[in-house]
Structure formats: structure tokens, C-alpha cells
Design an enzyme around this catalytic site. Structure first.
Site, PDB file in Angstrom:
ATOM      1  CG  ASP A  88      -3.333   5.819  -3.667  1.00 54.97           C
ATOM      2  OD1 ASP A  88      -3.248   6.797  -4.226  1.00 54.97           O
ATOM      3  OD2 ASP A  88      -2.393   5.034  -3.669  1.00 54.97           O
ATOM      4  CG  ASP A 121      -6.295   5.448   1.887  1.00 55.83           C
ATOM      5  OD1 ASP A 121      -4.912   5.420   1.859  1.00 55.83           O
ATOM      6  OD2 ASP A 121      -7.097   4.932   1.286  1.00 55.83           O
TER       7      ASP A 121
HETATM    8  P1  B16 Z   1       2.866   3.099  -4.767  1.00 55.60           P
HETATM    9  P2  B16 Z   1      -3.001   4.233   0.022  1.00 55.60           P
HETATM   10  C1  B16 Z   1      -1.820   2.596  -1.743  1.00 55.60           C
HETATM   11  O1  B16 Z   1      -2.089   3.864  -1.110  1.00 55.60           O
HETATM   12  C2  B16 Z   1      -2.698   2.085  -2.615  1.00 55.60           C
HETATM   13  O2  B16 Z   1      -3.961   1.634  -2.006  1.00 55.60           O
HETATM   14  C3  B16 Z   1      -2.184   0.595  -2.909  1.00 55.60           C
HETATM   15  O3  B16 Z   1      -3.025   0.082  -4.082  1.00 55.60           O
HETATM   16  C4  B16 Z   1      -0.797   0.812  -3.435  1.00 55.60           C
HETATM   17  O4  B16 Z   1      -0.122  -0.442  -3.934  1.00 55.60           O
HETATM   18  C5  B16 Z   1       0.216   1.615  -2.442  1.00 55.60           C
HETATM   19  O5  B16 Z   1      -0.426   2.642  -2.086  1.00 55.60           O
HETATM   20  C6  B16 Z   1       1.666   1.858  -2.827  1.00 55.60           C
HETATM   21  O6  B16 Z   1       1.535   2.676  -3.943  1.00 55.60           O
HETATM   22  O7  B16 Z   1       3.135   2.061  -5.631  1.00 55.60           O
HETATM   23  O8  B16 Z   1       2.287   4.419  -5.321  1.00 55.60           O
HETATM   24  O9  B16 Z   1       4.085   3.315  -3.737  1.00 55.60           O
HETATM   25  O10 B16 Z   1      -4.553   3.845  -0.297  1.00 55.60           O
HETATM   26  O11 B16 Z   1      -2.485   3.808   1.197  1.00 55.60           O
HETATM   27  O12 B16 Z   1      -2.901   5.982  -0.031  1.00 55.60           O
HETATM   28 MG    MG Z   2      -6.650   3.465  -0.196  1.00 50.95          MG
END
Ligand code: B16
Ligand code: MG
Length: 217
Positions: A11, A9
Site C-alpha cells: 500500500d 511494501d
Molecule cells: P488491511 P502496507 C498497510 O499496508 C496499510 O499501510 C495500513 O494503512 C493498513 O491499516 C494495513 O495495511 C492493514 O490493512 O485493513 O487491508 O488489513 O502499507 O503495509 O502494505
Molecule cells: Mg505502505
């Protein structure tokens, strides 16, 4: 399990952008007249921007917005979030991650990113990892976000790996569920309370060796 590939993952695992997401959602909530706690924020991790907005609005009991108004709010949140990620540098890679990834590469394991984020490309570029992973599946390439297994299944497919031989590192409960739904093992990175369904939990990547995978069999 005959380990073939490791999917990360982004984030909250490779970089600490989870805090930027929280700050931006909290700012939006505050502008709308309510607060968003760290605990409520846990439910936003790993899911898409629009699904996150729906949860934030639910917290504030706001239920009369049009689709256009919701889109404007999501865009506003993303602009604040973008300002922060554009300032990132390779120094923002979380402790121990670089060394661990190098070990995996030296041992000839395939590595991929499996993220729900549509900003993954920018983040990877900022931290110097644009061409580092064997596959990158992000929010632009999927139709269903975690806990749906799509993101991890697509990553395994691109790596030409059997999902049963893949291990996922995740910081979100929805991500652990997505890995299991894909038939993969899941290692949680972070708090045991949130990640209780993971096959194994680590606090971070400091002092992690390839031998960690032996504990999964
Ligand atoms: P964006 P991951 C996710 O990333 C985040 O954990 C989540 O909090 C966020 O809403 C989602 O990406 C969408 O992000 O607004 O930048 O498209 O943890 O799956 O890497
Ligand atoms: Mg994450």
C-alpha cells in the site's frame, strides 16, 4: 552489503491504495461525528486495521466502545475499502514500478512483498501480480505489525536471504522503522518530512535504476 533481495511494501509503494484507506477511515470518522485529517492519517500507514481503528477513535475521543462494537466498525471500514480495491486493474500500478521490478528480476535479485494488509492477496490478484514475487508476507501471516520487524524478517527467511543484505522500499514511517529493526536498509518512497529516518528517499519509481543501491553502501 552484498545485496541479495529487495522487499516492497504494498500500500503506497506498488499501488496507491493508501488513499483508499484514508477515504474509508475518514468516512467512518465522519459517520461517528468528527473529522480525520491527512496529517492524522499518516499515523495509520503501515499499522494493522485494528491498531488504526484505535488511533481513529482516539482522534474522535471515543473511548467507551466494546470489542464487538469496535469489530463492527473495523468491518464497516474494510467493506468500503474492499469496494475500491476490487475495482483495481494493472493500470493502477504506480508509475515506474513495473519497469523497475523487471530490471530487478533481470539482474536476478529476489523480490518480495512485505505488507501489513490482510487484503494484499486481492490487490496482487487485481493488478496481475499474484505469482510475480518470490515471496509474499502479508497481514495474514504476521502477529505483530510494523514497526515490529516480523513482516520483513519472515520475507527474508522465505527468500533465504540474510536480512543485512536486504533493502526495503516503504511509504510509512512505521515501515522504515520496521526495516531498521530487521537490520535492513530502508528507502522511503514519498515525502522527506514523513520519511526522514530512511537511508534514502525517492519521490516515486520513475527514473530509478539498480544503481540506486550503490548509494546505500
Ligand atoms: P488491511 P502496507 C498497510 O499496508 C496499510 O499501510 C495500513 O494503512 C493498513 O491499516 C494495513 O495495511 C492493514 O490493512 O485493513 O487491508 O488489513 O502499507 O503495509 O502494505
Ligand atoms: Mg505502505
Amino acid at each position: 552489503m552484498n545485496l541479495e533481495a529487495i522487499i516492497f511494501d504494498l500500500d503506497g509503494v506498488i499501488v496507491d491504495t493508501a488513499i483508499f484507506h484514508y477515504q474509508a477511515w475518514k468516512r467512518l470518522a465522519n459517520e461517528l461525528g468528527f473529522d480525520l485529517t491527512i496529517h492524522q492519517n499518516e499515523h495509520l500507514k503501515g499499522i494493522s486495521r485494528f491498531e488504526s481503528l484505535e488511533i481513529v477513535l482516539e482522534v474522535g475521543k471515543i473511548n467507551h466502545l466494546t470489542k464487538k462494537e469496535k469489530e463492527e466498525l473495523a468491518t464497516r471500514k474494510n467493506e468500503w475499502y474492499s469496494e475500491n480495491i476490487h475495482k483495481m486493474t494493472p493500470d493502477d500500478i504506480l508509475p515506474g514500478v513495473k519497469v523497475f521490478l523487471e530490471k530487478l528480476k533481470s539482474a536476478k535479485y529476489k523480490i518480495a512483498i512485505g505488507s501489513s494488509s490482510k487484503n494484499a492477496g486481492v490487490i496482487l490478484e487485481r493488478i496481475g501480480y499474484s505469482n510475480y514475487f518470490d515471496a509474499v508476507i502479508d497481514g495474514n501471516k504476521i502477529s505483530f505489525s510494523k514497526p515490529d520487524p516480523e513482516v520483513f524478517i519472515k520475507a527474508a527467511k522465505e527468500l533465504k536471504a540474510d536480512p543485512r543484505n536486504c533493502v526495503v522500499f516503504e511509504d510509512a514511517a512505521a515501515g522504515i522503522e520496521a526495516a531498521h529493526n530487521a537490520g535492513m536498509k530502508a528507502i522511503g518512497v514519498g515525502s522527506p518530512e514523513v520519511l526522514c529516518k530512511a537511508d534514502l528517499i525517492v519521490p516515486d519509481f520513475r527514473n530509478i535504476n539498480i544503481s540506486i543501491f550503490d548509494k546505500l553502501i
